[in-house]
Design an enzyme around this catalytic site. Structure first.
Site, short mmCIF file in Angstrom:
data_model
loop_
_atom_site.label_atom_id
_atom_site.label_comp_id
_atom_site.label_asym_id
_atom_site.label_seq_id
_atom_site.Cartn_x
_atom_site.Cartn_y
_atom_site.Cartn_z
N LYS A 139 0.76 -1.20 -0.06
CA LYS A 139 -0.10 -0.05 0.18
C LYS A 139 0.91 1.11 0.02
O LYS A 139 1.94 1.01 0.40
CB LYS A 139 -0.85 0.05 1.08
CG LYS A 139 -0.41 -0.47 2.47
CD LYS A 139 0.64 0.51 3.28
CE LYS A 139 0.61 2.05 3.44
NZ LYS A 139 1.71 2.57 4.28
N TYR A 225 -4.97 3.74 5.65
CA TYR A 225 -5.74 2.73 6.73
C TYR A 225 -6.85 3.38 7.49
O TYR A 225 -7.64 3.07 7.93
CB TYR A 225 -4.53 2.89 7.79
CG TYR A 225 -3.41 1.73 7.87
CD1 TYR A 225 -3.53 0.42 7.44
CD2 TYR A 225 -2.31 2.26 7.55
CE1 TYR A 225 -2.48 -0.41 7.00
CE2 TYR A 225 -1.04 1.59 6.95
CZ TYR A 225 -1.49 0.12 6.93
OH TYR A 225 -0.28 -0.59 6.93
P1 NAD Z 1 12.19 1.49 3.26
O1 NAD Z 1 12.78 2.94 2.74
O2 NAD Z 1 12.72 0.86 4.38
O3 NAD Z 1 12.50 0.40 2.05
C1 NAD Z 1 12.55 0.59 0.38
C2 NAD Z 1 13.37 -0.17 -0.17
O4 NAD Z 1 13.25 0.27 -1.69
C3 NAD Z 1 14.73 0.01 0.11
O5 NAD Z 1 15.35 -1.37 -0.04
C4 NAD Z 1 15.43 0.87 -0.79
O6 NAD Z 1 16.85 0.39 -1.19
C5 NAD Z 1 14.66 0.37 -2.27
N1 NAD Z 1 14.61 1.34 -3.29
C6 NAD Z 1 14.69 1.05 -4.47
N2 NAD Z 1 14.74 2.01 -5.46
C7 NAD Z 1 14.68 3.13 -4.39
C8 NAD Z 1 14.67 4.48 -4.48
N3 NAD Z 1 14.72 5.26 -5.89
N4 NAD Z 1 14.59 5.42 -3.42
C9 NAD Z 1 14.37 4.89 -2.24
N5 NAD Z 1 14.50 3.44 -2.05
C10 NAD Z 1 14.53 2.82 -3.17
O7 NAD Z 1 10.66 1.31 3.02
P2 NAD Z 1 9.66 0.35 3.51
O8 NAD Z 1 9.15 0.95 5.02
O9 NAD Z 1 10.24 -0.98 3.51
O10 NAD Z 1 8.58 0.71 2.71
C11 NAD Z 1 8.26 -0.18 1.08
C12 NAD Z 1 6.88 -0.09 0.99
O11 NAD Z 1 6.17 -0.88 1.78
C13 NAD Z 1 6.03 1.33 0.75
O12 NAD Z 1 5.33 1.33 -0.06
C14 NAD Z 1 5.33 1.29 2.14
O13 NAD Z 1 4.25 2.06 2.06
C15 NAD Z 1 5.12 0.01 2.38
N6 NAD Z 1 4.91 -0.47 3.74
C16 NAD Z 1 3.88 -1.19 4.33
C17 NAD Z 1 3.52 -1.64 5.48
C18 NAD Z 1 2.14 -2.40 5.94
O14 NAD Z 1 1.98 -2.38 6.96
N7 NAD Z 1 1.74 -2.92 4.88
C19 NAD Z 1 4.55 -1.25 6.01
C20 NAD Z 1 5.69 -0.60 5.90
C21 NAD Z 1 6.03 -0.23 4.60
#
Ligand code: NAD
Length: 379
Positions: A139, A225
């Site tokens: 999401k 949410y």
């Molecule tokens: P994060 O920043 O921790 O991770 C993002 C990942 O994408 C990293 O590994 C990064 O290296 C990679 N990436 C690739 N290209 C990138 C760029 N151009 N810029 C930045 N990062 C890049 O983020 P996250 O918290 O893991 O979130 C990722 C996704 O998951 C988002 O869409 C977020 O909304 C979703 N999410 C959902 C939940 C849930 O409860 N369903 C919880 C957290 C995150």
């Protein structure tokens, strides 16, 4: 025709032909969860090994019964090495963003889970579908309704299943709220409220505060949410929305929304209130009904959640929501179980998100919504 999972197909063929049970390829991760994994297990590749994949999804995949970690996609070679070692993944199941499309030839990977910054969801969900893989998309589904349409169409064309990473639909507190609404335990819902917010004080350059990568601020991140809470808290889709934005730290929130309040109206005169923020903590669902009320607080985090009604507490044992969610998706693919969070649900929420931003741009004007009442609800 729907694409059949490789393992489910293999199982059917081998059982039918030889009358013996085909074991399928063993999950790559040897550390099995508390319960034995089923013989049919969906192989999932995680795309983007950031915080959510590292701290939630990969550990949950050690507990799942119907799916397992089958591959990874990362742009960082050092991360690839760590994950290969930790989860016993062979190099042939490791991809980067350039080699990603070769995943089409990887028979161990049945589904791709897109866990990237929001603006990258559409590209990788579509490329995964084109590679013939089922898709789970985090999401928000994309950063526009047009992107959601493109993902849904790519999956339809490829004949692959599409699910959203809306983990709450697989966990018991949220399912209990849906039951209370469906069975009208406290009569008709009159008012419903969803709050989803946290205080952001981290790196101002993080992608969540960069509109090009996030598509928006609190609303895109947590707001979905709160919108969802209002929808399953009354069991209907909204027919109109108005909204206001509040900014108190413009130096930090240069590019994205800080706090948004939105008012939803539903058929039958039900009123809904959405609050989302990157500058306050809130995590609640509340509904007032003709003859009582119910609430979850917390309602949206990884749990344990907590709930109560006008007649007493809601209590369930805690399990990993991500484990429940991915097992539900695997059973949807493998056995045709209901899709708890289909792509249409992600698109419906994006229609509402776009209308909220439009209302704000137009001074809080009420924006009518034309979402069919049966659209976007999962099974
Ligand atoms: P994060 O920043 O921790 O991770 C993002 C990942 O994408 C990293 O590994 C990064 O290296 C990679 N990436 C690739 N290209 C990138 C760029 N151009 N810029 C930045 N990062 C890049 O983020 P996250 O918290 O893991 O979130 C990722 C996704 O998951 C988002 O869409 C977020 O909304 C979703 N999410 C959902 C939940 C849930 O409860 N369903 C919880 C957290 C995150």
């Amino acid at each position: 025709m729907e694409k059949m999972s490789r393992r489910s197909f293999s199982n059917k063929v081998s059982q039918g032909v030889a009358g013996t049970v085909f074991l399928g390829s063993l999950p790559l991760n040897c550390a099995m969860g508390p319960a034995a994994r089923s013989q049919q297990s969906l192989g999932i590749a995680l795309v983007g090994l950031g915080s959510y994949s590292t701290n939630q999804l990969a550990p949950a995949l050690e507990q799942t019964q119907h799916c397992h970690l089958a591959g990874i996609v990362t742009g960082t070679p050092s991360k690839a090495r760590t994950w290969m070692q930790k989860y016993d993944i062979e190099e042939s199941h490791v991809y980067n963003y350039e080699t990603f499309d070769q995943i089409a030839n990887d028979a161990s990977v049945d589904a791709v889970y897109v866990v990237l910054p929001n603006s990258m969801h559409a590209e990788y969900a579509i490329r995964a579908a084109q590679a013939g893989k089922h898709v789970i998309c985090e999401k928000p589904m994309g950063i526009s309704v047009a992107e959601c349409d493109a993902i849904i169409e790519a999956c339809r064309k490829a004949g692959v299943k599409l699910g959203m990473g809306y983990r709450l639909h697989s966990e018991p507190y949220t399912q209990e709220i849906k039951r209370l609404v469906r069975e009208k335990t406290f009569g008709d819902v009159r008012y419903v409220m969803g709050e989803a917010a946290y205080i952001s004080r981290g790196n101002p350059d993080q992608w969540r505060l960069n509109k090009a990568l996030s598509g928006g601020g609190a609303l895109m991140n947590m707001g979905v949410y709160a919108v969802q809470s209002c929808i399953y808290g009354c069991g209907k889709n909204p027919v109109a929305v108005s909204a206001q934005e509040f900014s108190t730290r413009p130096d930090y929130f240069k590019d994205t929304d800080e706090t948004i309040l939105a008012q939803l109206t539903f058929p039958g005169g039900i009123v809904g209130s959405v609050m989302t923020s990157h500058n306050a903590n809130a995590n609640r669902l509340y509904a007032s009904c003709d003859s009582g009320w119910f609430e979850l607080n917390p309602a949206n985090n990884y749990g344990p959640l907590s709930g109560r009604t006008s007649s007493g507490p809601i209590q369930f044992p805690h399990e990993s929501q991500q484990k429940l969610q991915m097992d539900d998706f695997a059973l949807h693919v493998l056995e045709g179980a209901p899709n708890r969070a289909p792509g249409e649900m992600g698109k419906r929420d994006m229609i509402i998100v776009e209308a909220i931003y439009r209302s704000i741009r137009e001074g809080g004007r009420t924006i009518p919504l034309d979402i069919p009442q049966d659209y976007g609800f999962g099974g």
